[in-house]
Design a protein around this motif. Structure first.
Motif, PDB file in Angstrom:
ATOM      1  N   THR A  36      13.863  -6.396   0.793  1.00 27.47           N
ATOM      2  CA  THR A  36      12.385  -6.347   1.165  1.00 27.47           C
ATOM      3  C   THR A  36      12.154  -5.079   2.121  1.00 27.47           C
ATOM      4  O   THR A  36      12.861  -5.132   3.214  1.00 27.47           O
ATOM      5  CB  THR A  36      11.495  -7.401   1.425  1.00 27.47           C
ATOM      6  OG1 THR A  36      11.899  -8.313   0.413  1.00 27.47           O
ATOM      7  CG2 THR A  36       9.971  -7.197   1.678  1.00 27.47           C
ATOM      8  N   ALA A  56       1.894   0.445   0.178  1.00 29.29           N
ATOM      9  CA  ALA A  56       1.871  -0.909   0.173  1.00 29.29           C
ATOM     10  C   ALA A  56       2.831  -1.431   0.794  1.00 29.29           C
ATOM     11  O   ALA A  56       2.897  -2.465   1.648  1.00 29.29           O
ATOM     12  CB  ALA A  56       1.649  -1.358  -1.160  1.00 29.29           C
ATOM     13  N   MET A  57       4.236  -0.750   0.862  1.00 27.18           N
ATOM     14  CA  MET A  57       5.409  -1.358   1.589  1.00 27.18           C
ATOM     15  C   MET A  57       5.072  -1.089   2.975  1.00 27.18           C
ATOM     16  O   MET A  57       5.448  -2.208   3.405  1.00 27.18           O
ATOM     17  CB  MET A  57       6.522  -0.493   0.825  1.00 27.18           C
ATOM     18  CG  MET A  57       6.823  -0.709  -0.522  1.00 27.18           C
ATOM     19  SD  MET A  57       8.508   0.013  -1.192  1.00 27.18           S
ATOM     20  CE  MET A  57       8.421   1.555  -0.387  1.00 27.18           C
ATOM     21  N   ARG A  67      11.538  -5.344   6.275  1.00 26.95           N
ATOM     22  CA  ARG A  67      11.996  -6.341   6.944  1.00 26.95           C
ATOM     23  C   ARG A  67      13.499  -6.132   7.582  1.00 26.95           C
ATOM     24  O   ARG A  67      13.993  -5.185   7.840  1.00 26.95           O
ATOM     25  CB  ARG A  67      12.317  -7.481   5.766  1.00 26.95           C
ATOM     26  CG  ARG A  67      11.121  -7.885   5.138  1.00 26.95           C
ATOM     27  CD  ARG A  67      10.103  -8.742   5.721  1.00 26.95           C
ATOM     28  NE  ARG A  67       9.182  -9.112   5.232  1.00 26.95           N
ATOM     29  CZ  ARG A  67       7.915  -9.069   5.647  1.00 26.95           C
ATOM     30  NH1 ARG A  67       7.566  -8.350   6.798  1.00 26.95           N
ATOM     31  NH2 ARG A  67       6.868  -9.399   5.014  1.00 26.95           N
ATOM     32  N   HIS A  87       2.275  -1.357   4.638  1.00 24.65           N
ATOM     33  CA  HIS A  87       1.203  -2.240   4.873  1.00 24.65           C
ATOM     34  C   HIS A  87       2.008  -3.486   5.027  1.00 24.65           C
ATOM     35  O   HIS A  87       1.603  -4.244   6.225  1.00 24.65           O
ATOM     36  CB  HIS A  87       0.002  -2.029   4.007  1.00 24.65           C
ATOM     37  CG  HIS A  87      -0.882  -3.226   4.195  1.00 24.65           C
ATOM     38  ND1 HIS A  87      -1.951  -3.168   5.286  1.00 24.65           N
ATOM     39  CD2 HIS A  87      -1.359  -4.411   3.544  1.00 24.65           C
ATOM     40  CE1 HIS A  87      -2.794  -4.273   5.210  1.00 24.65           C
ATOM     41  NE2 HIS A  87      -2.117  -4.851   4.228  1.00 24.65           N
ATOM     42  N   ARG A  88       2.582  -3.787   3.976  1.00 21.44           N
ATOM     43  CA  ARG A  88       3.343  -5.281   4.018  1.00 21.44           C
ATOM     44  C   ARG A  88       4.407  -5.530   5.227  1.00 21.44           C
ATOM     45  O   ARG A  88       4.317  -6.485   5.650  1.00 21.44           O
ATOM     46  CB  ARG A  88       4.159  -5.229   2.671  1.00 21.44           C
ATOM     47  CG  ARG A  88       4.949  -6.834   2.725  1.00 21.44           C
ATOM     48  CD  ARG A  88       3.725  -8.029   2.574  1.00 21.44           C
ATOM     49  NE  ARG A  88       4.097  -9.241   2.330  1.00 21.44           N
ATOM     50  CZ  ARG A  88       4.418 -10.166   3.345  1.00 21.44           C
ATOM     51  NH1 ARG A  88       3.763  -9.808   4.504  1.00 21.44           N
ATOM     52  NH2 ARG A  88       4.838 -11.198   3.046  1.00 21.44           N
ATOM     53  N   ASN A  98       3.760  -4.317   8.106  1.00 22.20           N
ATOM     54  CA  ASN A  98       2.922  -4.269   9.025  1.00 22.20           C
ATOM     55  C   ASN A  98       3.212  -3.338  10.368  1.00 22.20           C
ATOM     56  O   ASN A  98       3.054  -3.472  11.482  1.00 22.20           O
ATOM     57  CB  ASN A  98       2.955  -5.705   9.834  1.00 22.20           C
ATOM     58  CG  ASN A  98       1.520  -5.895  10.680  1.00 22.20           C
ATOM     59  OD1 ASN A  98       0.623  -5.586  10.283  1.00 22.20           O
ATOM     60  ND2 ASN A  98       1.859  -6.972  11.813  1.00 22.20           N
TER      61      ASN A  98
END
Length: 187
Positions: free
Chosen positions: A149, A91-92, A152, A94-95, A97
């Motif tokens: 995050t 999930a990390m 990022r 995927h988030r 991108n």
């Protein structure tokens, strides 16, 4: 307490990092007493190394469960690792991108960060609610005061090259992929 360490491409590569982590916990006053795992070859190798004279970790008790029976004997551990690896780490990425080829390169860092963050989950033990890591070692790690995050922008590294024109990019943007545990600070 969960930890992840993938230093080699083989399963046997986890033996030395695991012994190092057990030694750190022992030195900090939190010796490992019981290890529950399946009877796979890498776990038997870990058993022999951890109790050898090279490591002198004390008598660790290994409890072996039957392989391929997570529902009956080892379900909490299996579900915990599935949650970390399959869900949180993925999930990390995927988030963030990330393209698939980059995900393969950064999977270790995503899983390591997911494991560290898992230690910050609040649990109740003997009527006391604290994060897991506080129950284990008595205090929050330094990185807990500087959460970011994953994936990022982490900052810009300045490039100093002679002969650069004033219009060229003077730095490279960096992506946050994990916490440095070997020093204090906000990075």
């Amino acid at each position: 307490m969960k930890f992840t360490s993938f230093h080699n491409k083989s399963k046997n590569g986890m033996v030395e990092p695991a012994c190092e982590q057990f030694a750190k916990w022992k030195a900090s006053g939190h010796p490992v007493k019981i290890i529950r795992c399946d009877n796979a070859g890498e776990n038997k190798l870990l058993d022999s190394h951890a109790n050898s004279v090279d490591w002198q970790l004390g008598v660790l008790q290994f409890e072996y469960t039957a392989r391929s029976t997570p529902q009956q004997q080892n379900s909490l551990v299996e579900v915990g690792f599935a949650t970390l690896a399959s869900n949180r780490g993925r999930a990390m990425m995927h988030r963030a991108n990330l393209p698939l080829r980059v995900r393969y390169l950064l999977f270790k860092e995503a899983l390591k960060t997911a494991t560290l963050l898992d230690g910050l989950i609040v649990m109740e033990i003997d009527g006391v609610e604290k994060p897991r890591v506080v129950h284990w070692c008595g205090e929050l790690p330094q990185f807990a005061n500087h959460l970011r995050t994953w994936g990022r922008e982490a900052g810009t590294v300045t490039l100093k090259v002679q002969g650069m024109s004033k219009l060229e990019d003077q730095g490279v943007q960096c992506m946050f992929v994990g916490y440095a545990l070997d020093h204090e600070g906000d990075c």
